[in-house]
Design an enzyme around this catalytic site. Structure first.
Site: not given
Length: 410
Positions: A123, A94, A175
């Site tokens: 995130d 990230r 996901s």
């Protein structure tokens, strides 16, 4: 003139909807950015899709070498594990993505960045903390915290309204997030922490039960804290990690099923595949066992959980992480040598280690006759180290005797 926003764009349905929503509901010109950090062919597909969805510009940047050399390897030099298990594969990607978002925003004259992270996850913190650390005046648009959509049906209706293709087949009910270090799986059927992950879910690792019946031996060479070669072949950081993934994944190494504590306060269940990272972790520890002083190693290991927490929580560009990094890099400078690892049925087992600067002295530790260690010295060593324990024991005995006298009235 319309204001510009730079969107972290994956090419999936959600970020495609976000791209169009930023245009229609927030009146932005959208610049799409897709980071290639090892997720494969989908990067160029995402760039083309972004343009077709209405982006005024679309970037697809190959960041694999920078990702591994400037983010993954520095993190590995700390031996960081979040909550004792997690090798931080999503967390470490990230800050690089957010850094590039800010750079492109500067280049494009954009006033804001945008991302598809939800208001429940980590995130959002990682993206925005990094962006603010690098450009204090940057604005962030986080649609999942702002729009009025209530569920998947609302999103799909918006997509159809604006000509965004909606998959007609049922997507895997979880996901995923992939990069060169790992793949993560969350949500859907994995939200039940009692449910075993489906066997067909995994992509980087074979089922350990179906892995080869013959073990494979791999040698990992380190220089000055970083892995530089596998089985004698020197490779770039990204190529080395890719090779480690291939070797370890073929033997089912690197699966993790974890209930972790998110920074925002809730527990979540994540399933991870980190084959190459797992192999390199064990290889590094093997070389460290030879080359690092005992107290330095123990001190490093005491600080590593704090470093892992900083990376997990999004504080990559915080001064405390940078200070710890300087310490870990100083320690890691002595990590030079080679580890031999046996890969077999889901396990990466250290079976050998060597170093030209090893602190291991066979003459000192041998059970055979030697001329360098006087075993009688150990008696004084033990007595001195036990001195405070003896003092305490005598004090406790004296207090117990006094209490007994007072109780009996003697």
């Amino acid at each position: 003139m319309k204001k510009k926003v730079v969107l972290a764009y994956s090419g999936g349905l959600d970020t495609s909807i976000i791209l169009k929503w930023l245009q229609t509901e927030r009146d932005y010109e959208v610049v799409a950015f897709t980071a290639d950090i090892g997720q494969g062919d989908e990067v160029e597909e995402a760039r083309v899709k972004a343009l077709n969805t209405g982006a005024v510009a679309a970037y697809a940047l190959d960041l694999q070498e920078e990702f591994v050399s400037d983010f993954v390897f520095p993190m590995m030099r700390s031996a960081a594990l979040y909550e004792g298990y997690y090798l931080l594969g999503t967390s470490i990607a990230r800050p690089l993505i957010a850094k590039k978002l800010v750079e492109i925003a500067e280049q494009e004259g954009a006033v804001a960045i945008a991302h598809g992270a939800t208001g429940k996850g980590n995130d959002q913190v990682r993206f925005e903390m990094t962006a603010l650390a690098l450009r204090p005046d940057i604005q962030t648009v986080a649609p999942w915290r702002e729009w009025s959509f209530k569920g998947r049906a609302d999103l799909e209706a918006f997509a159809r309204q604006h000509g965004i293709p909606v998959p007609t087949t049922q997507k895997d009910p979880w996901s995923t997030d992939a990069n060169l270090l790992h793949i993560s799986y969350e949500g859907g059927i994995l939200e039940d922490p009692w449910a075993e992950p489906p066997a067909h879910m995994f992509k980087l690792t074979v089922d350990p039960a179906l892995a080869p019946d013959t073990p494979e031996y791999v040698e990992i060479e380190f220089e000055g804290g970083n892995p530089v070669a596998i089985d004698g072949e020197r490779l770039s950081p990204a190529a080395l990690l890719a090779r480690a993934n291939q070797l370890a994944g073929a033997h089912g190494v690197g699966r993790l099923d974890l209930v972790e504590n998110r920074f925002v306060g809730m527990k979540s269940r994540g399933v991870y595949e980190t084959p190459g990272g797992t192999l390199l972790y064990h290889a590094r520890r093997a070389v460290e066992s030879l080359t690092l002083d005992r107290e330095v190693l123990h001190q490093r290991d005491a600080l590593a959980p704090k470093y892992a927490e900083l990376v997990y929580n999004g504080f990559w560009y915080a001064p405390e992480r940078e200070a710890l990094q300087a310490y870990f890099d100083h320690v890691a400078a002595r990590v030079t040598g080679t580890a031999r690892i046996k890969l077999f049925k889901g396990n990466a087992t250290v079976v050998g280690r060597k170093s030209p600067i090893s602190l291991y002295d066979k003459e000192l530790v041998t059970f055979e006759a030697d001329n360098v260690y006087n075993q009688a010295d150990a008696a004084a060593f033990i007595k001195l180290n036990a001195l405070r324990l003896r003092v305490k024991a005598r004090a406790d005995q004296k207090a117990a005797q006094q209490a007994l006298l007072e109780e009996t009235g003697a």
